[in-house]
Motif scaffolding. Structure first.
Motif, PDB file in Angstrom:
ATOM      1  N   HIS A  90       0.830  -1.207   0.000  1.00  0.00           N
ATOM      2  CA  HIS A  90       0.000   0.000   0.000  1.00  0.00           C
ATOM      3  C   HIS A  90       0.866   1.259   0.000  1.00  0.00           C
ATOM      4  O   HIS A  90       0.629   2.204  -0.777  1.00  0.00           O
ATOM      5  CB  HIS A  90      -0.899   0.020   1.243  1.00  0.00           C
ATOM      6  N   LYS A  91       1.870   1.261   0.855  1.00  0.00           N
ATOM      7  CA  LYS A  91       2.718   2.455   0.988  1.00  0.00           C
ATOM      8  C   LYS A  91       3.472   2.739  -0.306  1.00  0.00           C
ATOM      9  O   LYS A  91       3.556   3.900  -0.742  1.00  0.00           O
ATOM     10  CB  LYS A  91       3.683   2.259   2.150  1.00  0.00           C
ATOM     11  N   GLN A  92       4.036   1.678  -0.921  1.00  0.00           N
ATOM     12  CA  GLN A  92       4.801   1.888  -2.147  1.00  0.00           C
ATOM     13  C   GLN A  92       3.901   2.364  -3.287  1.00  0.00           C
ATOM     14  O   GLN A  92       4.274   3.233  -4.074  1.00  0.00           O
ATOM     15  CB  GLN A  92       5.528   0.601  -2.542  1.00  0.00           C
ATOM     16  N   GLY A  93       2.701   1.785  -3.376  1.00  0.00           N
ATOM     17  CA  GLY A  93       1.787   2.220  -4.426  1.00  0.00           C
ATOM     18  C   GLY A  93       1.384   3.677  -4.266  1.00  0.00           C
ATOM     19  O   GLY A  93       1.336   4.437  -5.237  1.00  0.00           O
ATOM     20  N   LEU A  94       1.106   4.063  -3.050  1.00  0.00           N
ATOM     21  CA  LEU A  94       0.738   5.458  -2.802  1.00  0.00           C
ATOM     22  C   LEU A  94       1.924   6.387  -3.032  1.00  0.00           C
ATOM     23  O   LEU A  94       1.756   7.510  -3.524  1.00  0.00           O
ATOM     24  CB  LEU A  94       0.219   5.597  -1.363  1.00  0.00           C
ATOM     25  N   LEU A  95       3.113   5.896  -2.689  1.00  0.00           N
ATOM     26  CA  LEU A  95       4.303   6.712  -2.934  1.00  0.00           C
ATOM     27  C   LEU A  95       4.510   6.943  -4.427  1.00  0.00           C
ATOM     28  O   LEU A  95       4.816   8.064  -4.868  1.00  0.00           O
ATOM     29  CB  LEU A  95       5.520   6.018  -2.316  1.00  0.00           C
ATOM     30  N   LEU A  96       4.336   5.880  -5.222  1.00  0.00           N
ATOM     31  CA  LEU A  96       4.449   6.034  -6.677  1.00  0.00           C
ATOM     32  C   LEU A  96       3.385   7.001  -7.199  1.00  0.00           C
ATOM     33  O   LEU A  96       3.684   7.891  -8.013  1.00  0.00           O
ATOM     34  CB  LEU A  96       4.294   4.669  -7.347  1.00  0.00           C
ATOM     35  N   PHE A  97       2.162   6.834  -6.743  1.00  0.00           N
ATOM     36  CA  PHE A  97       1.076   7.709  -7.204  1.00  0.00           C
ATOM     37  C   PHE A  97       1.373   9.163  -6.846  1.00  0.00           C
ATOM     38  O   PHE A  97       1.170  10.080  -7.645  1.00  0.00           O
ATOM     39  CB  PHE A  97      -0.231   7.240  -6.564  1.00  0.00           C
ATOM     40  N   ALA A  98       1.873   9.362  -5.637  1.00  0.00           N
ATOM     41  CA  ALA A  98       2.204  10.727  -5.206  1.00  0.00           C
ATOM     42  C   ALA A  98       3.325  11.309  -6.055  1.00  0.00           C
ATOM     43  O   ALA A  98       3.290  12.499  -6.425  1.00  0.00           O
ATOM     44  CB  ALA A  98       2.592  10.729  -3.730  1.00  0.00           C
ATOM     45  N   GLU A  99       4.320  10.499  -6.369  1.00  0.00           N
ATOM     46  CA  GLU A  99       5.434  10.992  -7.203  1.00  0.00           C
ATOM     47  C   GLU A  99       4.941  11.385  -8.581  1.00  0.00           C
ATOM     48  O   GLU A  99       5.331  12.427  -9.128  1.00  0.00           O
ATOM     49  CB  GLU A  99       6.512   9.905  -7.304  1.00  0.00           C
ATOM     50  N   ILE A 100       4.118  10.562  -9.164  1.00  0.00           N
ATOM     51  CA  ILE A 100       3.596  10.877 -10.493  1.00  0.00           C
ATOM     52  C   ILE A 100       2.751  12.149 -10.438  1.00  0.00           C
ATOM     53  O   ILE A 100       2.894  13.056 -11.276  1.00  0.00           O
ATOM     54  CB  ILE A 100       2.770   9.694 -11.033  1.00  0.00           C
ATOM     55  N   LEU A 101       1.877  12.238  -9.453  1.00  0.00           N
ATOM     56  CA  LEU A 101       1.010  13.422  -9.342  1.00  0.00           C
ATOM     57  C   LEU A 101       1.815  14.674  -9.082  1.00  0.00           C
ATOM     58  O   LEU A 101       1.472  15.766  -9.568  1.00  0.00           O
ATOM     59  CB  LEU A 101       0.001  13.208  -8.203  1.00  0.00           C
ATOM     60  N   THR A 102       2.885  14.540  -8.320  1.00  0.00           N
ATOM     61  CA  THR A 102       3.695  15.710  -7.978  1.00  0.00           C
ATOM     62  C   THR A 102       4.539  16.176  -9.149  1.00  0.00           C
ATOM     63  O   THR A 102       4.641  17.381  -9.424  1.00  0.00           O
ATOM     64  CB  THR A 102       4.596  15.385  -6.773  1.00  0.00           C
ATOM     65  N   ARG A 103       5.174  15.227  -9.863  1.00  0.00           N
ATOM     66  CA  ARG A 103       6.152  15.595 -10.887  1.00  0.00           C
ATOM     67  C   ARG A 103       5.546  15.754 -12.278  1.00  0.00           C
ATOM     68  O   ARG A 103       6.225  16.213 -13.185  1.00  0.00           O
ATOM     69  CB  ARG A 103       7.257  14.536 -10.932  1.00  0.00           C
ATOM     70  N   GLN A 104       4.291  15.370 -12.441  1.00  0.00           N
ATOM     71  CA  GLN A 104       3.683  15.479 -13.764  1.00  0.00           C
ATOM     72  C   GLN A 104       3.676  16.934 -14.231  1.00  0.00           C
ATOM     73  O   GLN A 104       3.179  17.818 -13.541  1.00  0.00           O
ATOM     74  CB  GLN A 104       2.248  14.944 -13.725  1.00  0.00           C
ATOM     75  N   PRO A 105       4.222  17.211 -15.403  1.00  0.00           N
ATOM     76  CA  PRO A 105       4.230  18.605 -15.905  1.00  0.00           C
ATOM     77  C   PRO A 105       2.797  19.120 -16.106  1.00  0.00           C
ATOM     78  O   PRO A 105       1.891  18.371 -16.509  1.00  0.00           O
ATOM     79  CB  PRO A 105       4.980  18.491 -17.234  1.00  0.00           C
TER      80      PRO A 105
END
Length: 1296
Positions: A385-400
């Motif tokens: 759960h934590k890794q999936g949310l971390l990936l989702f957060a990274e994508i949402l944060t870094r998406q141009p």
């Protein structure tokens, strides 16, 4: 022999199995010490002889090895003792096993040999055995012409180094030439051998020392060979061992750099395959990632992760160019938690490279991420759960921002729901990761797919806040200082603070999202909603939800945490949220600001600044606190509750002042008071800080947030004003208003200001264009101005006018209270009453306000004054008000004598107040010269009016009536003479009486009634005092009689027909042409016999209604009528009194109940019949009345009844009708003992009904109809005339 005996003692099956472990032909020679004492009964000597024997079958050898392995596993210590008895035997045994390993091609035996050797080596822990084994392996490998038979040896070496990791260093240092043989095995066309070599290499490179020694070997020989081997691997075993070796190599930067440099890709897409014969590592890993084997997929993803861990920025490009992210996203749909977790890790690292987003890998894979997250949340793997949310957060944060991540609202909805489910997780770490993802999700470019799903966003934010609220409400177990549990609680508070910080950051992003959408017309609401449907999914509803959620969840959570710990970062984000809400919901910012101020948020912001923002520390927090205070102050000052809004110029000045001054304030309350009290020369910057501090104190105090001492603040503000005066400065108007308000609210109840401070205030106020710009509606401010004479004289009028302009609701509340009611006063009005009692001279200012203020203000003043006079009868203000009113009235008549209605729109209000003051006077009070002068002026005013000026005439008539009756007989005579001398007034009354017949039911009916009553009063006074009449009134008799019989109301007969029909003031005229009167009617002129009989019948009909007030009036009218007729024609009077229907009337009246004759009206009617000797009417009733009176306690009867009874007794006595002398004596004694009370009592029926309005209204609430008033003008004068008084009767029914 012992061995043989032991073997012979075994049972059948067991004996056969263990016998197979022994070499029977030689076992009998072996000593028992080589026999294992427990099952399986292995004999080391037998094994040494049996295993090398070529004549023994492989099956038998395999069975022996298997038995020995089982013994090692079950009884390791016994086997070790057995083998270690003799070192030579031990080494020989190991050499024999190794020889068997090398010579036997059977794979199962080879595996058993390797297993036994590994177990023996690790259990014995003898250097010699290890050296022996390594030497044997070295010899074997060196002696081989080819690598064909090296598989077993290489496998043994690999597993040996795995079992004893220290052997890796020894093997490299002491047997370095083996590396060449390993390279030979790596190129040998047998993937089993290659797999063994890779396995051994993996174990060697797992040791840092060995890896360092093998660095050159790897760079020069192994690296390209290894890459080609891994690329060409087909068997799973080789692929796995290659990946294992790769993972070991990737632990070191140097090896990883060599591999990646060797595998460097050409940037162009055409050369992505690299040079011929070489395959770059990313493509090799991609090939393994695409395999259908889950183990290889996991290992490949882990290797990619291992490369990226070292330097994502340096190596991610190669994997992105190889399109590896695409396949990683596809693997997220796998049911394998390990594979999904590995892909998550790899993608998290790849997300650090901008190319990952610019090549739109995230757009392709976001749906897979959301779906994978939804699936993983159904599992119990919190790490996943934590890794999936971390990936989702990274994508949402870094998406141009320019690349839209979510292409549809449905995808946004699914993502939001997944995050909502994640943040609701009971595992705190999972919820914390979800908060970070939510913060990144709440970005405008992520929510730009129309329609914007505000309801989904609302649900997401609510779930986030609820999860944080649940955490904050979890109780903490506090123990004594230093206790382990207490330390755990401290750590729990820190976790809560971090969680709260993440929650607030997410909420701040939601607020920022709402602010950004305010500039987007297409995002205001769902464009696909039907026009007729209720529009709930709108930006406005979302914004209001944010405000409500902040109020109900955010603020309580933060304040609860503030009580436990102080976290500057939390407060910084929190105050920035509050700041943004002022912009998000502009129509609610005033209410929101007031609630924040009332909840001590000014104090909170100042405490934060003082605690953390001194000097240059926490500059961001200082800026946020200052911005928050600025917006809240501007909002509160722009829409104050109890004062007028400031002008734009004033607001701009204060805005600039706050913007510059608030960031400079970082002092606590006492320090701020000291700065405000500074009387030394104050520089401009310090003065601005003083202004800001004073405004903050003012806004806090008016919202009940009093965080500094009231006394100290009072002294500080006084010093501040004196400092301004000393330096010749004028503060901004808003600052001065705040100063005055603080002085008023902080002043002690009985305290006063210093004269110097009062002078400074007066000077500042004189320079103010209008007092309303510095006025604050507060009872204490009113007290400040009215109890300081210097301020009251100069500004009292304007302050009171402003005060009444804010008191509309309180005055309306008072206006709706009945005259007799005493409800609780509004607090503001009660405060004013207290001031008026302490300083009655303020009433003169109120009187001026009634005269000069706008009508609505004057009306409120009148209502308040009426209530004050009614509730404070002990305050003697009549002379004060009458004198001032006389001056006002004389001035008005002098300027507008011919047209009083144009003098002042408030003149009716003044007259109404004057009537009220006159009504408060006690009876039997002499009229002084001022009262007579005032009476003359009011009558003069009435004479200048026309009947249409009802608003002036009604209160004027009220005053004249009160003045005429509420005084002594001598003053009544003088007052009547003054009024009768006003011919203009008499002419006005005549005009108004003539309007009675034409205007029944019109709005002026009450005024006409008052005119009739006043005329009746004048006539009575003229008759009693034989006053000179300067002007007579003419009234048509038929119209009067018609009015008495036709008009609806009957209560007017209270005073009807009791004046002499030959009054000198009122002249009754016949109506039009009439036939000559009959001879018997001449003596009754102007009445006729038929008119007399009509009146009698009408009065009897009214008596039958048994209404007390109406009956009393009717009896009075009968008395007056019979007196008038008897004086002119006694026989007609006797004829009327002796009519048979009079007895029926008596029966009807006496049916009201027991002792009904003790009613004043019945006693008076019986007295009238006795007087005119109507024995046929009263046959037995006289005796019943006397007997009942004698047996009754007369002290319990009302005064009016006693008076009527006394008159009845005297009349009966004078007529000689007392037959029972004992009864007569008893009654006479009782009446004589009560005669003072009876003589002082007013008659039960008043002779006039006066239409004075009740004290809570300006217009008459009830007044008699013209017929009642007409009747009052024609009452016949009795022998004992009652003095007219005001009848305060409010309960007359409409039918009367």
């Amino acid at each position: 022999m012992a061995v043989r005996e032991a073997a012979a003692g075994l049972p059948g099956p067991g004996r056969d199995e263990e016998a197979a472990l022994l070499f029977e032909s030689a076992h009998y020679r072996h000593e028992s010490r080589w026999l294992l004492p427990v099952s399986p009964r292995c004999c080391l000597a037998c094994a040494l002889e049996l295993l090398p024997e070529p004549g023994v079958s492989l099956v038998r050898k395999k069975h022996v090895l298997s038995g020995f392995r089982d013994a090692l596993m079950k009884h390791a210590s016994l086997v070790v003792q057995l083998v270690a008895q003799d070192q030579k035997v031990c080494i020989h045994f190991i050499s024999m096993l190794f020889g068997l390993l090398c010579n036997v091609e059977d794979g199962s035996i080879t595996d058993l040999c390797i297993e036994v050797l590994i177990q023996l080596t690790t259990q014995l822990k003898l250097e010699q055995t290890i050296h022996c084994l390594l030497d044997e392996c070295h010899k074997e490998l060196c002696s081989m012409p080819s690598m064909r038979g090296s598989l077993a040896t290489l496998t043994l070496l690999g597993k040996l180094v795995d079992a004893v990791p220290a052997l890796a260093d020894k093997l490299v240092m002491e047997h370095g030439d083996l590396m060449e043989h390993l390279l030979r095995g790596l190129v040998y066309p047998n993937e089993g051998v290659q797999a063994s070599v890779c396995y051994l290499y993996g174990k060697l490179y797992s040791s840092p020392v060995a890896a360092e020694m093998l660095l050159g070997h790897f760079r020069e020989k192994l690296c390209p060979l290894f890459l080609s081997t891994m690329d060409g691997a087909h068997t799973k075993e080789l692929q796995i061992n290659c990946l294992g070796l790769l993972k070991q190599l990737l632990k070191y930067d140097l090896f990883m750099s060599m591999l990646m440099n060797k595998s460097a890709l050409v940037e162009s897409a055409e050369s992505v395959e690299g040079p011929p014969g070489e395959t770059p590592l990313p493509l090799v890993l991609k090939k393994l990632l695409l395999s259908r084997d889950e183990t290889l997929q996991v290992a490949s993803a882990q290797c990619i992760t291992a490369v990226l861990v070292h330097s994502p920025a340096k190596h991610a490009l190669a994997f992105i160019h190889a399109d590896i992210p695409e396949f990683l996203f596809e693997h997220l749909s796998s049911s394998s938690e390990v594979l999904v977790w590995s892909c998550y890790n790899c993608l998290i690292l790849l997300a650090e490279e901008p190319l990952f987003f610019s090549k739109c890998h995230t757009v392709y894979g976001i749906e897979s991420v959301v779906r994978s997250l939804q699936e993983s949340l159904r599992m119990n793997n919190t790490e996943l759960h934590k890794q999936g949310l971390l990936l989702f957060a990274e994508i949402l944060t870094r998406q141009p921002e320019e690349i839209k991540l979510f292409t549809s609202s449905a995808m946004c909805r699914d993502a939001g729901r997944a995050l909502r489910e994640a943040v609701s997780s009971p595992v705190l770490e999972v919820a914390a990761e979800a908060l970070k993802a939510i913060s990144a999700f709440l970005r405008k470019d992520h929510q730009s797919a129309l329609p914007v799903l505000y309801k989904e966003l609302q649900a997401l934010v609510k779930a986030m806040l609820s999860r944080c609220a649940d955490l904050s409400q979890t109780p903490l177990n506090w123990r004594p200082l230093g206790h382990a549990s207490n330390r755990n609680s401290e750590r729990a508070i820190l976790r809560r603070g971090k969680f709260l910080l993440n929650t607030l950051e997410g909420f701040r992003n939601a607020c920022r999202l709402a602010m950004e959408f305010q500039r987007e017309p297409s995002a205001q609401e769902n464009p696909f909603t039907a026009p007729s449907a209720e529009k709930e999914d709108t930006l406005e509803a979302f914004s209001e939800f944010l405000l409500s959620a902040c109020d109900s969840l955010c603020i309580p959570m933060v304040m609860r945490y503030w009580e436990q710990a102080t976290h500057p970062a939390v407060m910084e984000v929190f105050l920035s949220v509050l700041h943004s809400l002022f912009v998000i919901v502009p129509h609610m910012k005033e209410k929101f600001s007031k609630k924040l101020a009332a909840s001590s948020f000014i104090r909170l912001a100042l405490e934060l600044k003082a605690r953390f923002c001194s000097g240059l520390s926490h500059s961001a927090l200082n800026q946020v606190c200052s911005s928050f205070l600025y917006y809240m102050c501007i909002s509160l000052l722009s829409a104050p509750e109890k004062t007028g809004p400031p002008s734009q110029e004033e607001l701009s000045a204060v805005s600039e002042l706050l913007q510059h001054g608030l960031p400079q304030i970082s002092s606590r309350g006492p320090e701020s008071l000291a700065l405000l009290s500074d009387r030394q020369y104050v520089e401009e910057a310090a003065r601005q800080r003083q202004y800001c501090i004073l405004l903050l104190f003012y806004l806090a105090y008016i919202h009940e947030d009093r965080f500094v001492s009231k006394t100290k603040l009072f002294m500080a503000v006084q010093s501040f004003l004196l400092s301004l005066q000393d330096q010749g400065e004028r503060p901004p108007l808003l600052v001065f208003r705040a100063s005055v308000c603080l002085l008023a609210t902080c002043q002690d109840k009985d305290g006063t200001l210093d004269e110097a401070v009062v002078g400074a205030i007066r000077k500042f106020l004189e320079d103010t264009p209008d007092l309303h710009r510095v006025y604050t509606h507060h009872p204490l401010l009113l007290r400040l101005f009215l109890l300081h004479p210097e301020l009251m004289r100069r500004f009292g009028h304007r302050v009171l006018e402003l005060w009444f302009s804010w008191e509309e609701s309180s005055c309306e509340e008072l206006d709706g209270v009945p005259s007799a009611g005493q409800p609780t006063l509004p607090a503001s009005v009660a405060a004013l009453f207290h001031i008026l009692r302490s300083s009655p001279s303020i009433l003169l200012i109120l009187l001026d306000l009634i005269c000069s203020s706008p009508v609505d203000i004057a009306r409120r003043v009148l209502i308040v004054l009426k209530t004050f006079l009614r509730r404070n009868e002990d305050v003697q203000v009549g002379g004060l008000i009458r004198g001032h009113f006389l001056m006002i009235l004389q001035h008005l008549l002098m300027e507008h004598g011919s047209s009083p209605s144009g003098a002042s729109g408030n003149l009716p209000l003044l007259l109404n107040l004057l009537s009220l003051v006159q009504l408060r006077n006690e009876s039997e009070q002499e009229l002084d010269s001022m009262a007579m002068n005032l009476l003359h002026q009011v009558s003069k005013l009435c004479g200048t009016c026309s009947p249409a000026d009802s608003d002036i005439l009604q209160p004027s008539f009220n005053f004249l009536y009160c003045s005429l009756h509420q005084t002594t007989l001598g003053s009544q005579r003088r007052a009547a003479a003054v009024l009768l001398s006003s011919t203009a007034l008499i002419e006005l009354l005549e005009k108004m009486l003539a309007l009675t017949w034409a205007e029944e039911g019109s709005p002026r009916t009450g005024l006409l009634c008052s005119a009739w009553l006043l005329t009746a009063s004048f006539s009575a006074q003229q008759h009693k005092g034989s006053l000179q009449v300067h002007q007579t009134l003419s009234v048509e008799l038929d119209q009067v009689l018609k009015a008495l019989s036709v008009l609806k109301r009957k209560a007017a007969l209270l005073s009807a027909l009791q004046q002499n029909f030959s009054s000198a003031l009122v002249a009754l005229l016949p109506s039009g042409a009439q036939s000559p009167p009959a001879p018997e009617d001449t003596v009754l002129a102007p009445l006729g016999t038929s008119q007399v009989l009509s009146l009698v019948i009408g009065l009897q009909n009214l008596l039958v209604q048994k209404d007390p007030l109406l009956s009393h009036a009717c009896v009075g009218c009968l008395e007056a009528l019979l007196d008038y007729v008897h004086a002119r024609s006694p026989h007609v009077a006797l004829h009327v009194a002796c009519q048979p229907w009079n007895r029926f009337l008596m029966f009807t009246l006496l049916e009201a109940g027991e002792n009904s004759f003790f009613k004043p009206e019945i006693l008076r009617l019986m007295t009238l019949f006795v007087r005119f000797q109507s024995s046929s009417i009263l046959s037995q009733e006289v005796g019943h009345v006397l007997q009942g009176a004698a047996s009754t306690d007369l002290s319990t009867l009302p005064g009016s009844t006693l008076q009527a009874l006394h008159g009845f007794f005297l009349q009966v006595q004078s007529m000689g009708l007392l037959t029972d002398h004992s009864v007569a004596q008893t009654l006479q004694a009782s009446l004589e003992s009560l005669s003072p009370r009876a003589s002082l009592a007013q008659p039960a029926l008043q002779d006039m009904l006066y239409p004075f309005s009740h004290l809570g209204a300006l217009a008459c609430t009830w007044s008699p109809r013209p017929r009642e008033a007409v009747a009052s003008c024609f009452r016949a004068e009795r022998r004992s005339v009652y003095s007219p008084v005001l009848l305060r009767q409010a309960g007359v029914s409409e039918n009367n």
